[in-house]
Design a protein around this motif. Structure first.
Motif, PDB file in Angstrom:
ATOM      1  N   LEU A   6       0.626  -1.328  -0.384  1.00 58.46           N
ATOM      2  CA  LEU A   6      -0.198   0.463   0.003  1.00 58.46           C
ATOM      3  C   LEU A   6       1.270   0.894  -0.351  1.00 58.46           C
ATOM      4  O   LEU A   6       0.391   2.519  -0.667  1.00 58.46           O
ATOM      5  CB  LEU A   6      -0.591  -0.420   1.297  1.00 58.46           C
ATOM      6  CG  LEU A   6      -2.303  -1.495   1.061  1.00 58.46           C
ATOM      7  CD1 LEU A   6      -2.442  -1.324   2.557  1.00 58.46           C
ATOM      8  CD2 LEU A   6      -2.958  -1.015  -0.019  1.00 58.46           C
ATOM      9  N   ARG A   7       1.606   1.184   0.744  1.00 61.33           N
ATOM     10  CA  ARG A   7       2.551   3.000   1.085  1.00 61.33           C
ATOM     11  C   ARG A   7       3.970   2.411  -0.229  1.00 61.33           C
ATOM     12  O   ARG A   7       4.163   3.281  -0.332  1.00 61.33           O
ATOM     13  CB  ARG A   7       3.447   2.627   2.374  1.00 61.33           C
ATOM     14  CG  ARG A   7       2.541   3.007   3.397  1.00 61.33           C
ATOM     15  CD  ARG A   7       2.496   2.380   5.028  1.00 61.33           C
ATOM     16  NE  ARG A   7       4.294   3.468   5.180  1.00 61.33           N
ATOM     17  CZ  ARG A   7       3.576   4.775   5.891  1.00 61.33           C
ATOM     18  NH1 ARG A   7       2.653   5.167   5.673  1.00 61.33           N
ATOM     19  NH2 ARG A   7       4.771   5.661   5.914  1.00 61.33           N
ATOM     20  N   ASP A   8       4.408   1.827  -0.472  1.00 59.48           N
ATOM     21  CA  ASP A   8       5.127   1.631  -0.948  1.00 59.48           C
ATOM     22  C   ASP A   8       5.333   0.904  -3.202  1.00 59.48           C
ATOM     23  O   ASP A   8       5.862   1.784  -4.261  1.00 59.48           O
ATOM     24  CB  ASP A   8       6.515   0.270  -0.916  1.00 59.48           C
ATOM     25  CG  ASP A   8       7.581   0.687   0.652  1.00 59.48           C
ATOM     26  OD1 ASP A   8       6.983   1.684   0.877  1.00 59.48           O
ATOM     27  OD2 ASP A   8       8.353   0.120   0.504  1.00 59.48           O
ATOM     28  N   TRP A   9       4.287   0.251  -3.312  1.00 61.69           N
ATOM     29  CA  TRP A   9       3.745  -0.190  -4.448  1.00 61.69           C
ATOM     30  C   TRP A   9       2.732   0.310  -4.723  1.00 61.69           C
ATOM     31  O   TRP A   9       2.266   0.646  -6.059  1.00 61.69           O
ATOM     32  CB  TRP A   9       3.794  -1.706  -3.991  1.00 61.69           C
ATOM     33  CG  TRP A   9       4.785  -2.787  -3.627  1.00 61.69           C
ATOM     34  CD1 TRP A   9       6.268  -1.979  -3.354  1.00 61.69           C
ATOM     35  CD2 TRP A   9       4.791  -3.803  -4.592  1.00 61.69           C
ATOM     36  NE1 TRP A   9       6.840  -3.279  -3.201  1.00 61.69           N
ATOM     37  CE2 TRP A   9       6.401  -4.784  -3.779  1.00 61.69           C
ATOM     38  CE3 TRP A   9       4.124  -4.912  -4.995  1.00 61.69           C
ATOM     39  CZ2 TRP A   9       6.888  -5.601  -4.459  1.00 61.69           C
ATOM     40  CZ3 TRP A   9       4.619  -6.351  -5.118  1.00 61.69           C
ATOM     41  CH2 TRP A   9       6.208  -6.740  -4.628  1.00 61.69           C
ATOM     42  N   GLN A  10       2.221   0.921  -4.005  1.00 60.71           N
ATOM     43  CA  GLN A  10       1.078   2.173  -3.931  1.00 60.71           C
ATOM     44  C   GLN A  10      -0.718   1.650  -4.735  1.00 60.71           C
ATOM     45  O   GLN A  10      -0.848   2.260  -5.724  1.00 60.71           O
ATOM     46  CB  GLN A  10       1.493   3.183  -5.488  1.00 60.71           C
ATOM     47  CG  GLN A  10       2.781   4.188  -4.400  1.00 60.71           C
ATOM     48  CD  GLN A  10       1.722   4.854  -3.556  1.00 60.71           C
ATOM     49  OE1 GLN A  10       1.212   5.879  -3.633  1.00 60.71           O
ATOM     50  NE2 GLN A  10       2.881   4.823  -2.244  1.00 60.71           N
ATOM     51  N   GLU A  11      -0.827   0.500  -4.451  1.00 54.07           N
ATOM     52  CA  GLU A  11      -1.741  -0.189  -4.683  1.00 54.07           C
ATOM     53  C   GLU A  11      -3.094   0.221  -4.219  1.00 54.07           C
ATOM     54  O   GLU A  11      -3.008   0.431  -2.971  1.00 54.07           O
ATOM     55  CB  GLU A  11      -1.605  -1.567  -4.241  1.00 54.07           C
ATOM     56  CG  GLU A  11      -0.541  -2.904  -5.232  1.00 54.07           C
ATOM     57  CD  GLU A  11      -1.103  -3.052  -6.074  1.00 54.07           C
ATOM     58  OE1 GLU A  11      -2.455  -2.781  -6.173  1.00 54.07           O
ATOM     59  OE2 GLU A  11      -0.420  -3.756  -6.490  1.00 54.07           O
ATOM     60  N   ASP A  12      -3.989   0.717  -4.735  1.00 54.13           N
ATOM     61  CA  ASP A  12      -5.253   0.594  -4.486  1.00 54.13           C
ATOM     62  C   ASP A  12      -6.028   0.410  -3.502  1.00 54.13           C
ATOM     63  O   ASP A  12      -6.315  -1.502  -3.562  1.00 54.13           O
ATOM     64  CB  ASP A  12      -6.458   1.150  -5.348  1.00 54.13           C
ATOM     65  CG  ASP A  12      -7.576   1.987  -4.730  1.00 54.13           C
ATOM     66  OD1 ASP A  12      -7.416   3.139  -4.583  1.00 54.13           O
ATOM     67  OD2 ASP A  12      -8.847   1.092  -4.621  1.00 54.13           O
ATOM     68  N   ALA A  13      -6.178   0.436  -1.912  1.00 57.48           N
ATOM     69  CA  ALA A  13      -6.735  -0.486  -0.642  1.00 57.48           C
ATOM     70  C   ALA A  13      -8.359  -1.073  -1.428  1.00 57.48           C
ATOM     71  O   ALA A  13      -8.254  -2.399  -1.047  1.00 57.48           O
ATOM     72  CB  ALA A  13      -7.131   0.010  -0.119  1.00 57.48           C
ATOM     73  N   ALA A  14      -8.997  -0.138  -2.151  1.00 56.09           N
ATOM     74  CA  ALA A  14     -10.563  -1.295  -2.629  1.00 56.09           C
ATOM     75  C   ALA A  14     -10.453  -1.729  -3.314  1.00 56.09           C
ATOM     76  O   ALA A  14     -10.797  -3.391  -3.353  1.00 56.09           O
ATOM     77  CB  ALA A  14     -11.044   0.166  -2.875  1.00 56.09           C
ATOM     78  N   ALA A  15      -9.705  -1.602  -4.287  1.00 58.12           N
ATOM     79  CA  ALA A  15      -9.437  -2.568  -5.473  1.00 58.12           C
ATOM     80  C   ALA A  15      -8.704  -4.136  -4.666  1.00 58.12           C
ATOM     81  O   ALA A  15      -8.720  -4.839  -5.786  1.00 58.12           O
ATOM     82  CB  ALA A  15      -8.039  -1.949  -6.814  1.00 58.12           C
ATOM     83  N   LEU A  16      -7.147  -3.702  -4.395  1.00 58.95           N
ATOM     84  CA  LEU A  16      -6.866  -4.744  -3.657  1.00 58.95           C
ATOM     85  C   LEU A  16      -7.776  -5.895  -2.776  1.00 58.95           C
ATOM     86  O   LEU A  16      -7.790  -7.236  -3.098  1.00 58.95           O
ATOM     87  CB  LEU A  16      -5.906  -4.253  -2.812  1.00 58.95           C
ATOM     88  CG  LEU A  16      -4.703  -5.328  -1.927  1.00 58.95           C
ATOM     89  CD1 LEU A  16      -3.807  -5.721  -3.057  1.00 58.95           C
ATOM     90  CD2 LEU A  16      -3.461  -4.606  -1.075  1.00 58.95           C
ATOM     91  N   ASN A  17      -9.010  -4.944  -2.235  1.00 59.93           N
ATOM     92  CA  ASN A  17      -9.763  -5.981  -1.537  1.00 59.93           C
ATOM     93  C   ASN A  17     -10.752  -7.113  -1.830  1.00 59.93           C
ATOM     94  O   ASN A  17     -11.132  -7.849  -2.104  1.00 59.93           O
ATOM     95  CB  ASN A  17     -10.346  -5.336  -0.912  1.00 59.93           C
ATOM     96  CG  ASN A  17     -10.124  -5.020   1.139  1.00 59.93           C
ATOM     97  OD1 ASN A  17      -9.338  -5.867   1.207  1.00 59.93           O
ATOM     98  ND2 ASN A  17     -11.065  -4.178   2.181  1.00 59.93           N
ATOM     99  N   ALA A  18     -11.087  -5.849  -3.271  1.00 65.67           N
ATOM    100  CA  ALA A  18     -11.288  -6.685  -4.408  1.00 65.67           C
ATOM    101  C   ALA A  18     -10.722  -7.828  -4.908  1.00 65.67           C
ATOM    102  O   ALA A  18     -11.735  -9.011  -5.249  1.00 65.67           O
ATOM    103  CB  ALA A  18     -11.587  -5.525  -5.416  1.00 65.67           C
ATOM    104  N   SER A  19     -10.275  -7.648  -4.852  1.00 67.15           N
ATOM    105  CA  SER A  19      -9.167  -8.826  -5.927  1.00 67.15           C
ATOM    106  C   SER A  19      -8.415  -9.862  -4.586  1.00 67.15           C
ATOM    107  O   SER A  19      -8.640 -11.544  -5.028  1.00 67.15           O
ATOM    108  CB  SER A  19      -7.823  -8.650  -6.737  1.00 67.15           C
ATOM    109  OG  SER A  19      -6.348  -8.353  -5.049  1.00 67.15           O
ATOM    110  N   PHE A  20      -8.991  -9.529  -3.344  1.00 67.67           N
ATOM    111  CA  PHE A  20      -8.751 -10.576  -2.131  1.00 67.67           C
ATOM    112  C   PHE A  20      -9.960 -11.512  -2.196  1.00 67.67           C
ATOM    113  O   PHE A  20     -10.284 -12.650  -2.162  1.00 67.67           O
ATOM    114  CB  PHE A  20      -8.373  -9.635  -0.979  1.00 67.67           C
ATOM    115  CG  PHE A  20      -7.342  -9.357  -0.675  1.00 67.67           C
ATOM    116  CD1 PHE A  20      -6.396  -8.841  -1.609  1.00 67.67           C
ATOM    117  CD2 PHE A  20      -7.288  -9.234   0.791  1.00 67.67           C
ATOM    118  CE1 PHE A  20      -5.228  -8.624  -0.899  1.00 67.67           C
ATOM    119  CE2 PHE A  20      -6.329  -8.767   1.024  1.00 67.67           C
ATOM    120  CZ  PHE A  20      -4.892  -8.120  -0.493  1.00 67.67           C
ATOM    121  N   ALA A  21     -10.919 -10.770  -2.676  1.00 66.76           N
ATOM    122  CA  ALA A  21     -12.164 -11.791  -2.636  1.00 66.76           C
ATOM    123  C   ALA A  21     -12.816 -12.935  -3.479  1.00 66.76           C
ATOM    124  O   ALA A  21     -13.418 -13.374  -3.771  1.00 66.76           O
ATOM    125  CB  ALA A  21     -13.779 -10.810  -2.907  1.00 66.76           C
TER     126      ALA A  21
END
Length: 429
Positions: A78-93
């Protein structure tokens, strides 16, 4: 593997490191053996996540409010690679191998800044080392720590006994190599972002033919500063696997003699094959045994000490060691260094040169060690750093490299290299 699965794997590896107290490299290798389905790209990405987490462990833990493996890995993505948290949660699902969903608290913490963080946290250093780094770098010590928490480049030293830089770079063209900024015989491949893979240059035809060696530019620089000349008698007192021995042999154009010695037989073992591949013919390996070096007493033009040290200069490559270092280990290393320096004196002939090198950024192992040595050995005088740099490298010395104790300090911030220290001392006639 997709990113969610890679994050789970990185958390698993970091947990292994923490619970079993073993080096990161071993934990990554173990994970790879247990998960053979993972491709080279997966292993590289997982390794990057783990190493990035450890490089900035203090600042990531401060931001996240904890230093658990999960918190550290999520901080990286999140901090270094600048992934979007909402998009990350969607991919987790959508991925059965994903970690559990990001909580609102984790997302909020990941956006924290470090304005209120203590200085050692912003420097990503153990707190007990802050006074040492302040002595070494003054007001720049936090910036030095931050530079030390980045990714390192892959650097190569061209073996001038067999090749030229142009020829070696042509062989490596598929990796987009660049010339090093300081070393006249260096090649570099800057670190990539996120899940970028490090080129595997050891399978290249040029490497197999001995055209180049993997060697950080900083190591190349201190080898050049050592000033070994063709025809000299040189003792490499802590030769290890022979990286600097090979650089010295090339600088001497295979003329004269280098005696490569190390007190640890296992560290010395790789040197034989490396000498053969590099075509270094002026090196005589002395295995550790009683009286192994007695015939060299008082005869050496140059004695090179690549001293055992804390390895603080290599924290970009081995960030796990940053958090394991203790005052007790530092005291042990400084004691060993003092003993080796004292032993080295007897081999230096009148008018000869003693070269002291560490891969450390700590003053206890560098300027302060040399200052203590010169109290008991006033017959040794340190050479002027600016003159050494100009003579060895053909360019003015960068700002900040010359130390108060007439040494030379290389760091990621000052020279774009690993951290090294070098002090060249001449014995009175």
């Amino acid at each position: 593997m997709r990113l969610p699965g890679r994050l789970s794997a990185a958390i698993q590896v970091l947990t292994d490191v923490e619970t079993r107290k073993r080096p990161v490299s071993e934990a990554l290798k173990s994970w790879g053996l247990a998960n053979r389905f993972a491709g080279a790209g997966d292993r590289a990405a997982i390794g990057n996540l783990v190493y990035d987490a450890l490089r900035r462990r203090a600042s990531h833990a401060f931001a996240m409010g904890e230093d658990s493996p999960r918190a550290l890995v999520l901080a990286v993505v999140l901090r270094d690679w600048q992934e979007d948290a909402a998009a990350l949660n969607a991919s987790f699902a959508e991925d059965s191998h994903a970690p559990s969903k990001l909580t609102e608290q984790e997302i909020q913490h990941a956006g924290s800044d470090l304005a209120s963080a203590p200085d050692h946290v912003r420097a990503d250093m153990p707190e007990w080392l802050a006074p040492s780094l302040l002595r070494a770098f003054g007001d720049n010590w936090i910036a030095e720590g931050q530079a030390m928490s980045g990714r390192p480049s892959l650097d190569l030293r061209v073996n001038t006994l067999k090749s030229t830089r142009e020829r070696a770079m042509k062989s490596l063209a598929r990796f987009s190599p660049q010339e090093t900024a300081i070393s006249p015989i260096g090649i570099t491949m800057p670190a990539g972002p996120r899940d970028a893979r490090t080129p595997n240059v050891t399978t290249d035809e040029g490497y197999l033919k001995g055209w180049f060696e993997v060697q950080d530019q900083g190591s190349q620089i201190v080898a050049a500063l050592s000033g070994a000349k063709p025809g000299e008698q040189v003792l490499d007192l802590c030769a290890g696997a022979g990286g600097k021995t090979l650089a010295l042999a090339a600088a001497m154009t295979n003329k004269g003699q280098i005696f490569a010695y190390d007190s640890d037989r296992s560290r010395l073992a790789p040197i034989y094959d490396r000498l053969k591949r590099n075509g270094a013919r002026n090196v005589q390996v002395r295995a550790p045994q009683p009286d192994a070096l007695e015939d060299l007493v008082g005869k050496m033009d140059r004695v090179v000490i690549d001293a055992p040290c804390t390895g603080t200069g290599t924290w970009r490559r081995r960030p796990d060691t940053k958090w394991k270092l203790s005052p007790e280990l530092l005291n042990q290393r400084t004691g060993e260094q003092a003993e080796i320096l004292e032993n080295a004196v007897r081999f230096v002939k009148p008018g000869g040169t003693l070269v002291y090198i560490t891969c450390s950024i700590l003053p206890e192992e560098n300027d302060e060690q040399i200052a203590a040595f010169r109290v008991t050995h006033p017959e040794f005088t340190s050479a002027a750093p600016a003159d050494l740099w100009q003579a060895a490298l053909g360019q003015p010395i960068p700002d900040g490299v010359a130390t108060a104790g007439s040494g030379l300090a290389l760091t990621p911030r000052l020279t774009g290299t690993d951290g090294f220290y070098c002090n060249i001392l001449t014995r009175a006639l």
